[in-house]
Scaffold this motif. Structure first.
Motif, PDB file in Angstrom:
ATOM      1  N   UNK A  66       0.825  -1.220   0.000  1.00 24.86           N
ATOM      2  CA  UNK A  66       0.000   0.000   0.000  1.00 24.86           C
ATOM      3  C   UNK A  66       0.859   1.270   0.000  1.00 24.86           C
ATOM      4  N   UNK A  67       2.194   1.109  -0.169  1.00 22.66           N
ATOM      5  CA  UNK A  67       3.146   2.228  -0.220  1.00 22.66           C
ATOM      6  C   UNK A  67       3.218   3.031   1.081  1.00 22.66           C
ATOM      7  N   UNK A  68       2.656   2.489   2.178  1.00 20.78           N
ATOM      8  CA  UNK A  68       2.638   3.253   3.432  1.00 20.78           C
ATOM      9  C   UNK A  68       3.970   3.158   4.181  1.00 20.78           C
ATOM     10  N   UNK A  69       4.760   2.150   3.860  1.00 19.24           N
ATOM     11  CA  UNK A  69       5.959   1.881   4.661  1.00 19.24           C
ATOM     12  C   UNK A  69       7.090   1.354   3.785  1.00 19.24           C
ATOM     13  N   UNK A  70       8.302   1.843   4.033  1.00 21.38           N
ATOM     14  CA  UNK A  70       9.465   1.325   3.302  1.00 21.38           C
ATOM     15  C   UNK A  70      10.533   0.909   4.300  1.00 21.38           C
ATOM     16  N   UNK A  71      11.095  -0.272   4.075  1.00 20.76           N
ATOM     17  CA  UNK A  71      12.164  -0.749   4.952  1.00 20.76           C
ATOM     18  C   UNK A  71      13.454  -0.805   4.148  1.00 20.76           C
ATOM     19  N   UNK A  72      14.470  -0.179   4.689  1.00 26.20           N
ATOM     20  CA  UNK A  72      15.784  -0.162   4.040  1.00 26.20           C
ATOM     21  C   UNK A  72      16.738  -0.953   4.913  1.00 26.20           C
ATOM     22  N   UNK A  73      17.283  -2.020   4.348  1.00 23.69           N
ATOM     23  CA  UNK A  73      18.255  -2.831   5.085  1.00 23.69           C
ATOM     24  C   UNK A  73      19.646  -2.507   4.576  1.00 23.69           C
ATOM     25  N   UNK A  74      20.431  -1.855   5.429  1.00 25.97           N
ATOM     26  CA  UNK A  74      21.815  -1.571   5.032  1.00 25.97           C
ATOM     27  C   UNK A  74      22.732  -1.756   6.230  1.00 25.97           C
ATOM     28  N   UNK A  75      23.963  -2.101   5.955  1.00 23.09           N
ATOM     29  CA  UNK A  75      24.985  -2.281   6.985  1.00 23.09           C
ATOM     30  C   UNK A  75      24.462  -3.116   8.156  1.00 23.09           C
ATOM     31  N   UNK A  76      23.743  -4.154   7.805  1.00 22.18           N
ATOM     32  CA  UNK A  76      23.176  -5.094   8.795  1.00 22.18           C
ATOM     33  C   UNK A  76      22.191  -4.452   9.776  1.00 22.18           C
ATOM     34  N   UNK A  77      21.623  -3.321   9.372  1.00 21.74           N
ATOM     35  CA  UNK A  77      20.620  -2.669  10.218  1.00 21.74           C
ATOM     36  C   UNK A  77      19.365  -2.411   9.394  1.00 21.74           C
ATOM     37  N   UNK A  78      18.258  -2.243  10.108  1.00 26.56           N
ATOM     38  CA  UNK A  78      16.998  -1.997   9.420  1.00 26.56           C
ATOM     39  C   UNK A  78      16.475  -0.608   9.768  1.00 26.56           C
ATOM     40  N   UNK A  79      16.109   0.128   8.717  1.00 26.14           N
ATOM     41  CA  UNK A  79      15.530   1.463   8.903  1.00 26.14           C
ATOM     42  C   UNK A  79      14.129   1.448   8.306  1.00 26.14           C
ATOM     43  N   UNK A  80      13.161   2.032   9.018  1.00 24.70           N
ATOM     44  CA  UNK A  80      11.803   2.049   8.491  1.00 24.70           C
ATOM     45  C   UNK A  80      11.322   3.484   8.298  1.00 24.70           C
ATOM     46  N   UNK A  81      10.810   3.741   7.095  1.00 25.87           N
ATOM     47  CA  UNK A  81      10.278   5.059   6.752  1.00 25.87           C
ATOM     48  C   UNK A  81       8.786   4.933   6.504  1.00 25.87           C
ATOM     49  N   UNK A  82       8.062   6.022   6.772  1.00 26.69           N
ATOM     50  CA  UNK A  82       6.610   6.002   6.573  1.00 26.69           C
ATOM     51  C   UNK A  82       6.214   7.117   5.626  1.00 26.69           C
ATOM     52  N   UNK A  83       5.262   6.825   4.788  1.00 28.70           N
ATOM     53  CA  UNK A  83       4.760   7.767   3.790  1.00 28.70           C
ATOM     54  C   UNK A  83       4.314   9.081   4.447  1.00 28.70           C
ATOM     55  N   UNK A  84       4.774  10.198   3.897  1.00 22.92           N
ATOM     56  CA  UNK A  84       4.353  11.527   4.348  1.00 22.92           C
ATOM     57  C   UNK A  84       4.588  11.765   5.839  1.00 22.92           C
ATOM     58  N   UNK A  85       5.698  11.256   6.326  1.00 21.19           N
ATOM     59  CA  UNK A  85       5.971  11.298   7.757  1.00 21.19           C
ATOM     60  C   UNK A  85       7.436  11.688   7.939  1.00 21.19           C
ATOM     61  N   UNK A  86       7.757  12.425   8.987  1.00 22.45           N
ATOM     62  CA  UNK A  86       9.134  12.901   9.141  1.00 22.45           C
ATOM     63  C   UNK A  86       9.953  12.114  10.171  1.00 22.45           C
ATOM     64  N   UNK A  87       9.514  10.884  10.468  1.00 26.14           N
ATOM     65  CA  UNK A  87      10.260  10.064  11.424  1.00 26.14           C
ATOM     66  C   UNK A  87      10.819   8.821  10.744  1.00 26.14           C
ATOM     67  N   UNK A  88      12.009   8.410  11.199  1.00 21.24           N
ATOM     68  CA  UNK A  88      12.586   7.152  10.734  1.00 21.24           C
ATOM     69  C   UNK A  88      12.818   6.281  11.960  1.00 21.24           C
ATOM     70  N   UNK A  89      12.455   5.009  11.834  1.00 16.38           N
ATOM     71  CA  UNK A  89      12.648   4.081  12.951  1.00 16.38           C
ATOM     72  C   UNK A  89      13.956   3.338  12.745  1.00 16.38           C
ATOM     73  N   UNK A  90      14.823   3.401  13.748  1.00 20.58           N
ATOM     74  CA  UNK A  90      16.116   2.708  13.704  1.00 20.58           C
ATOM     75  C   UNK A  90      16.259   1.992  15.040  1.00 20.58           C
TER      76      UNK A  90
END
Ligand SMILES: [Zn+2]
Length: 373
Positions: A66-90
């Motif tokens: 639904x394009x609401x959430x994107x997960x980026x896996x880099x350097x053995x860590x996971x980062x989560x971004x949310x559509x139209x939102x200014x917070x990143x979960x690490x």
């Protein structure tokens, strides 16, 4: 009228994100590799394409349907971004990006501020940023198992391999082109080293091909071929890996590829002694599971990209695979003996798609085995 305004707006938004404001030069510590990371201007604010971030850090991106959430896996860590939102979960914490994440044309654009978080909070030991330069410590991020790949364009020189019946295309030229295209893709996008067993139209014995791979301490061996059959209707793609168990059909292809021995001199012929074969078999058996796995990955992607008939993954006893002390496969891209497939093989686009499929399967194989080893 209203529709026109919407069109113009869409075009405007598309172009507003297309503007590259600047580029970071990316260097990798302990590696000669350099790269670039583009910064996009979006209504005066600076953004990075999540796919580019993933590429630079050799990670992967997963976007929810639904394009609401994107997960980026880099350097053995996971980062989560949310559509139209200014917070990143690490980890367990959320960090402020100061601007909202944008999704344009299905692509996540992340505020450039993320790089500050990378350098100061997320990866302080693995990343350093100075002005327009990013330094990534590659020894920290990849301890890859699959670093070197040997691609073996079959035949060459006085051995043309199979020759087409209507355009008289020679297998040796077709596979060399696919090999070169695959090498370029693998080196530029996956950062691995690729060696070709031959760079031009020269004869190379079967023994020399695998000896070359062993000398280079390659982690994978991919032999490229085009198929041929007496039946001009035979068509499709098949990928082989070494095994002693085999079908009659596999034995026929094997006989065809092994014919090259007749072109070889006495000295190299003597290398194929029975004892050697037994020893080779034992070494290769260690990699049987990986070879079968790579063969499956490659078969699936080739058929999808080339839209050819799926003849399946097969097992055979190719001489060329026997000497390889590493996971090894033999790819029969299509039938040069079939006039329709010969015509396809004549197209640079078709050969490029074959190379792309090889690149993608090595990438998947690497992702799977690098993580588990
Ligand atoms: Zn061949």
């Amino acid at each position: 009228m209203k529709r026109k305004v919407i069109y113009l707006l869409v075009i405007f938004i598309f172009f507003s994100i297309s503007l590259v404001a600047k580029e970071y030069q990316v260097s990798y510590v302990n590696s000669a590799r350099t790269d670039y990371l583009a910064v996009f201007d979006y209504f005066g604010k600076k953004y990075l394409d999540i796919n580019e971030l993933s590429r630079i850090f050799e990670g992967d991106v997963d976007i929810s349907s639904d394009f609401q959430k994107a997960t980026l896996n880099i350097l053995q860590e996971e980062l989560t971004f949310y559509f139209d939102n200014n917070w990143v979960k690490f980890g367990e914490k959320n960090y402020n990006l100061h601007d909202n994440v944008q999704v344009i044309g299905g692509v996540y654009f992340i505020p450039e501020y993320i790089l500050k978080l990378f350098a100061s909070n997320f990866f302080p030991n693995k990343l350093n940023i100075e002005n327009d330069k990013i330094y990534i410590n590659i020894t920290e991020i990849n301890n890859y198992t699959i670093r070197r790949i040997v691609i073996d364009p079959g035949h060459g020189g006085r051995d043309p391999g199979a020759v087409g019946r209507s355009l008289y295309l020679a297998e040796k030229h077709l596979v060399l082109d696919i090999a070169k295209k695959a090498k370029w893709k693998l080196e530029s996008r996956l950062g691995v080293e690729v060696f070709l067993t031959r760079e031009g139209d020269e004869f190379t014995s079967l023994g020399d091909r695998t000896e070359f791979a062993n000398q280079k301490q390659a982690d994978l061996f991919v032999s490229l071929h085009c198929n041929a059959a007496w039946n001009s209707k035979s068509n499709g793609t098949e990928v082989f890996y070494l095994s002693t168990a085999q079908s009659d059909e596999a034995r026929a292809v094997q006989a065809l590829e092994n014919q090259v021995i007749k072109f070889e001199d006495e000295e190299s012929k003597s290398r194929y002694s029975d004892l050697d074969f037994i020893l080779y078999d034992m070494r290769q058996a260690e990699h049987l599971k990986e070879s079968a796995d790579l063969a499956k990955m490659c078969q699936k992607r080739l058929v999808r990209k080339l839209q050819t008939k799926n003849r399946g993954v097969k097992q055979a006893n190719f001489y060329v695979l026997r000497g390889a002390f590493m996971p090894a496969i033999l790819v029969e891209v299509a039938f040069v003996s079939n006039k329709y497939e010969e015509k396809k093989l004549d197209s640079s686009d078709f050969r490029n798609r074959a190379a792309e499929a090889i690149y993608e399967s090595v990438k998947s194989f690497k992702e799977k085995y690098d993580k588990s080893m």
